[in-house]
Design an enzyme around this catalytic site. Sequence first.
Site, mmCIF file in Angstrom:
data_model
loop_
_atom_site.group_PDB
_atom_site.id
_atom_site.type_symbol
_atom_site.label_atom_id
_atom_site.label_comp_id
_atom_site.label_asym_id
_atom_site.label_seq_id
_atom_site.Cartn_x
_atom_site.Cartn_y
_atom_site.Cartn_z
ATOM 1 N N PHE B 310 -12.035 -7.262 -44.393
ATOM 2 C CA PHE B 310 -11.609 -8.103 -45.506
ATOM 3 C C PHE B 310 -12.877 -9.036 -45.694
ATOM 4 O O PHE B 310 -13.351 -9.402 -44.689
ATOM 5 C CB PHE B 310 -10.373 -9.153 -45.012
ATOM 6 C CG PHE B 310 -9.189 -8.410 -44.774
ATOM 7 C CD1 PHE B 310 -8.352 -8.150 -45.882
ATOM 8 C CD2 PHE B 310 -8.667 -7.955 -43.687
ATOM 9 C CE1 PHE B 310 -7.197 -7.238 -45.628
ATOM 10 C CE2 PHE B 310 -7.603 -6.948 -43.100
ATOM 11 C CZ PHE B 310 -6.731 -6.864 -44.412
ATOM 12 N N ASP B 311 -12.954 -9.416 -46.932
ATOM 13 C CA ASP B 311 -13.688 -10.650 -47.321
ATOM 14 C C ASP B 311 -12.818 -11.719 -46.996
ATOM 15 O O ASP B 311 -11.442 -11.756 -47.043
ATOM 16 C CB ASP B 311 -13.932 -10.699 -48.692
ATOM 17 C CG ASP B 311 -14.716 -11.764 -49.175
ATOM 18 O OD1 ASP B 311 -15.667 -12.315 -48.259
ATOM 19 O OD2 ASP B 311 -14.327 -12.297 -50.485
ATOM 20 N N LYS B 312 -13.194 -12.943 -46.587
ATOM 21 C CA LYS B 312 -12.469 -14.286 -46.139
ATOM 22 C C LYS B 312 -12.140 -15.132 -47.360
ATOM 23 O O LYS B 312 -10.906 -14.959 -47.875
ATOM 24 C CB LYS B 312 -13.283 -15.055 -45.271
ATOM 25 C CG LYS B 312 -12.175 -16.229 -44.774
ATOM 26 C CD LYS B 312 -12.714 -17.128 -43.489
ATOM 27 C CE LYS B 312 -13.688 -17.974 -44.091
ATOM 28 N NZ LYS B 312 -13.089 -19.104 -45.041
#
Lengths: 75, 617
Positions: B310-312
């Site tokens: 995941f990107d945050k």
Amino acid sequence: MKKAVIQLGTLTCPMCVQKIDSAVKGLDGVEKESVKVLFNSSKVKLEFDDDKVSTEDIEKAITALGYEVKSARAR
Amino acid sequence: MQRFILSKKNQITLIGAILLVIGYIARFALENIAITNGAFFIAGVIGFLPIGIQAYQAIKVRVISIDLLVTIAVIGAFYIGEYEESAVVTFLFLFGAFLEQRTLNKTRLAIKELTEMVPETALKQMDNGDFEEVDIWDVDEGDILLVKTGARIPVDGTILVGQGNVNEASITGESLPVVKEVGKEVYAGTILENGTIQVRADRIGEDTTFGKIIELVEEAQDSKSEAERFIDKFSKWYTPVVLILGIIVFLLTRNLELAITILVLGCPGALVIGVPVSNVAGLGNGAKNGVLLKGSEVIQDFSRVDTVVFDKTGTLTIGNPEVADTAVYDNDNLDNIFAYIASVEKESDHPLAKAVVDYIGESKAYPVTNTKVIKGAGIVADVDGHRVAVGNLALMEAEKVVISDKAYEDLKRFEEKGNSLVITALDGELKMLMGIRDQIRPNVKKDLNKLKKLGVRNLIVLSGDNQGTVDVVAKELGLTKAHGHMLPEDKSEYIKKLQAGGQIVAFVGDGVNDSPSLALAEIGIAMGSGTDVAIETSDVVLMKSDFSHLAHALGLAKATAANMKQNIVIAVGVVLILLASVFFSDWMSMSIGMLVHQGSILAVIFNGMRLIYYKLR
């Protein structure tokens, strides 16, 4: 060169795709590479030279095979 | 004549059914052989007509079709006087096709509804200035169109006159309407909920954002995985091979009945339709639930994913940072200090600066001079005769600001809570500390647990933020790994490493600045609005920035992949059983073969239809 989208009655067998594909590609003036018969959306997309062949001709080739053409549009 | 017969296929099927009933009544109730044979004979002949015509038309374009196999079989049956067989076989063949059409339409309905969201007509301004209803195909770029309340906007365009509330759910998944006024862009397929507008057509048809979504979905339906391409090639040769097999069997055994039975049994039915049906039903379920899956290859890969990266910011978090904690080191001058900070921060468009300005709200605005933005550190400027520095610890060190022990403790405490730090110094003296946090999306934890239950082993977050912040998010959500300080190229490098280790990776990002990672991962998943970039580079598009769609997408992919396998097993199993029984049993006949055959086709369609109602528990 014109682009056409032809909406057919529901296609039920993938074999139909093969038939329509060869019938449409067999017409003079139809850009063979561009012919796409979409089984699930029951559509044919293609490019053609409107000096050599008309949407009516393409329509006729498909109905002769026993498939219903609901609409044929080109631009 | 040919066309007339083909267009009356349904009526012919009905007449065939009636004649069959008459025939059986005549045989069992009246015991009248003449009527029985007569009814079966007529039923066979009229049922044969459309099938024969289709077979003939196919041969003309050099295709050996199923119709041809059935045609030869029926002629053979007539020849040996099996009128009942020919009547039953033609009826079952036509009736099966009828049922297949009905049920297939159902599996395709969801996507069809989606594609019909663009209006067929538009109100176009003619040369005399009046608006007239024209076919959508007669609209060109640059035309001016009138859109009335409640109508769908037919093109991507710019508002020239008027304003209104537009529901853009079909593009962004956001169901709250947006106010649009003159000069604003509107999109094809969105609904004008109130107001009347005139729009200049900028993009039409397949060039519109919605047109691209439709094209993607339509082509996804027909996109084929390697296995399917194999089946396709196989079935192309399969039919002629069955025909030749029938001929060989006849030449060897001189048993016409056996030969034509083989022709009927050999029809490739369920095998060619089984996988596309699962595919289209699965994609349809997705489209209805705001999940666009790009075809059956994607479904296969996605169903095997074991690592999700995941990107945050904007993915796990809302992407809208807010000031969460503050510590003040000079209470006397607070109003002034706030006003100074706000004045300086207004100079910057950094997300943290925006959060600070939002937090302070209304304040006195001072003129700001000598502004200096130091990249990755903060901003320094002169305000009201003071030197104001707003930024991180590195900036404070550069400005030689003394940080007290208490302030150090605050800094540590804030960082552990997952804050990004914004420190303010006035004339080299520490005045204020603010901790800024981005809120985690609601229910993310629950949805991530669902992913784990679906068999995802590694959940990894990669972010450009500092490690402390990322660790806090990872801990709160129960992620397996967290890496901070990552640039976009570091992220794609990391994904490459995971792949080299044999993991099948899905990357979830906002689709704007992470396109390399989206493209690199086996499955790239773009969250949020259907932007062009997201649509093009990703394999799965989540129309709405709602995390629950992600778990649904994975569950759906797994269910669809499993459904395809079931259908292949059904289809191959049926063919094997039929062929075995033709040689090793005496009850197999043409009619039973056709019945089992059509039954298996309906079985795979009904099995595929279960996917339309799939819901993740």
